[in-house]
Each structure stands twice: as C-alpha cells, then as structure tokens.
Write a protein that holds these residues in place. Structure first.
Motif, short mmCIF file in Angstrom:
data_model
loop_
_atom_site.label_atom_id
_atom_site.label_comp_id
_atom_site.label_asym_id
_atom_site.label_seq_id
_atom_site.Cartn_x
_atom_site.Cartn_y
_atom_site.Cartn_z
N LEU A 69 0.82 -1.21 0.00
CA LEU A 69 0.00 0.00 0.00
C LEU A 69 0.86 1.26 0.00
CD1 LEU A 69 -2.85 -1.06 2.45
CD2 LEU A 69 -2.99 -0.77 -0.04
N ARG A 70 1.95 1.25 0.76
CA ARG A 70 2.86 2.41 0.76
C ARG A 70 3.49 2.59 -0.61
NH1 ARG A 70 4.58 0.64 6.14
NH2 ARG A 70 6.33 -0.35 5.13
N LEU A 71 3.89 1.51 -1.25
CA LEU A 71 4.48 1.58 -2.58
C LEU A 71 3.46 2.13 -3.57
CD1 LEU A 71 6.75 1.01 -4.60
CD2 LEU A 71 5.84 -1.33 -4.80
N LYS A 72 2.24 1.64 -3.51
CA LYS A 72 1.19 2.11 -4.41
C LYS A 72 0.95 3.61 -4.22
CE LYS A 72 -3.60 1.47 -5.66
NZ LYS A 72 -4.84 1.69 -5.00
N ALA A 73 0.88 4.05 -2.96
CA ALA A 73 0.65 5.47 -2.69
C ALA A 73 1.81 6.31 -3.22
CB ALA A 73 0.47 5.69 -1.20
N ARG A 74 3.05 5.82 -3.03
CA ARG A 74 4.21 6.56 -3.51
C ARG A 74 4.21 6.64 -5.04
NH1 ARG A 74 8.99 3.61 -2.20
NH2 ARG A 74 9.30 3.19 -4.39
N LEU A 75 3.92 5.53 -5.71
CA LEU A 75 3.89 5.52 -7.18
C LEU A 75 2.78 6.43 -7.70
CD1 LEU A 75 4.55 1.75 -7.92
CD2 LEU A 75 6.13 3.67 -8.25
N GLU A 76 1.63 6.39 -7.06
CA GLU A 76 0.55 7.28 -7.50
C GLU A 76 0.93 8.74 -7.30
OE1 GLU A 76 -2.92 5.95 -5.37
OE2 GLU A 76 -3.36 4.42 -6.87
N ALA A 77 1.60 9.05 -6.20
CA ALA A 77 2.00 10.43 -5.94
C ALA A 77 3.06 10.89 -6.95
CB ALA A 77 2.55 10.56 -4.52
N ASP A 78 3.95 10.00 -7.36
CA ASP A 78 5.03 10.38 -8.27
C ASP A 78 4.61 10.38 -9.74
OD1 ASP A 78 6.65 10.64 -6.09
OD2 ASP A 78 7.74 8.75 -6.42
N TYR A 79 3.72 9.45 -10.15
CA TYR A 79 3.51 9.24 -11.57
C TYR A 79 2.08 9.48 -12.07
CZ TYR A 79 8.11 7.19 -11.35
OH TYR A 79 9.44 7.00 -11.17
N VAL A 80 1.13 9.60 -11.21
CA VAL A 80 -0.23 9.84 -11.67
C VAL A 80 -0.39 11.32 -11.93
CG1 VAL A 80 -2.68 9.76 -11.03
CG2 VAL A 80 -1.17 7.85 -10.48
N ARG A 81 -0.86 11.64 -13.13
CA ARG A 81 -1.01 13.02 -13.54
C ARG A 81 -2.18 13.65 -12.78
NH1 ARG A 81 -1.29 13.74 -19.75
NH2 ARG A 81 0.85 13.06 -19.50
#
Length: 84
Positions: A69-81
């Motif tokens: 979940l932490r990885l998903k949140a970090r990836l969404e914060a970094d790469y989701v427009r």
C-alpha cells in the motif's frame, strides 16, 4: 523411563502375505496416567507452537500488505497526472 511394548492391532496383507500392523504402545496401569499427562503436555506445546507460527505468518502477510500500500501510494504520488 516407562516400560512399553508395541501394540499389534491387526494384520495388513502385502504381496500375498499377512504382515502384523503395529499402532501405539502398551504400558502398565500404574504408568498410564503419567503417560497420558505427558502426552497432553506435548500436545499442548505443539498447539502453542502452531498458534505462534500462524500468528507469525499473519503478521508477515500484514507487513507485506502495508508495504504494498505504501508503494502504491508513492507511485501514485510520483507518476499519476494531477488534473487541474
């Protein structure tokens, strides 16, 4: 130690021959209660060990879920427009 003898409980038939089947032990009446108590203690220790292992696996699964979940949140914060 406790004197014991293997208990023959029947016969198995293999390769056309009858072979004695042993299951359990025979002990004196005087030692039967002590043996039952010891067996109950061993069974309780085994149950405790299994419970400990189940809890350990469950905690490992929760830790893996939280990492994901932490990885998903970090990836969404970094790469989701962000729309806006």
């Amino acid at each position: 130690g406790i004197d014991a003898a293997p208990a023959m409980v029947g016969f198995d038939f293999r390769d056309g021959r009858s072979v004695p089947r042993f299951d359990g032990v025979i002990v004196c009446d005087e030692m039967a209660d002590a043996l039952r108590e010891a067996a109950a203690g061993v069974a309780e220790q085994e149950e405790d060990k299994q419970l400990h292992n189940r809890r350990k696996r469950a905690l490992a699964h929760w830790a893996e879920l939280l990492r994901s979940l932490r990885l998903k949140a970090r990836l969404e914060a970094d790469y989701v427009r962000q729309d806006g």
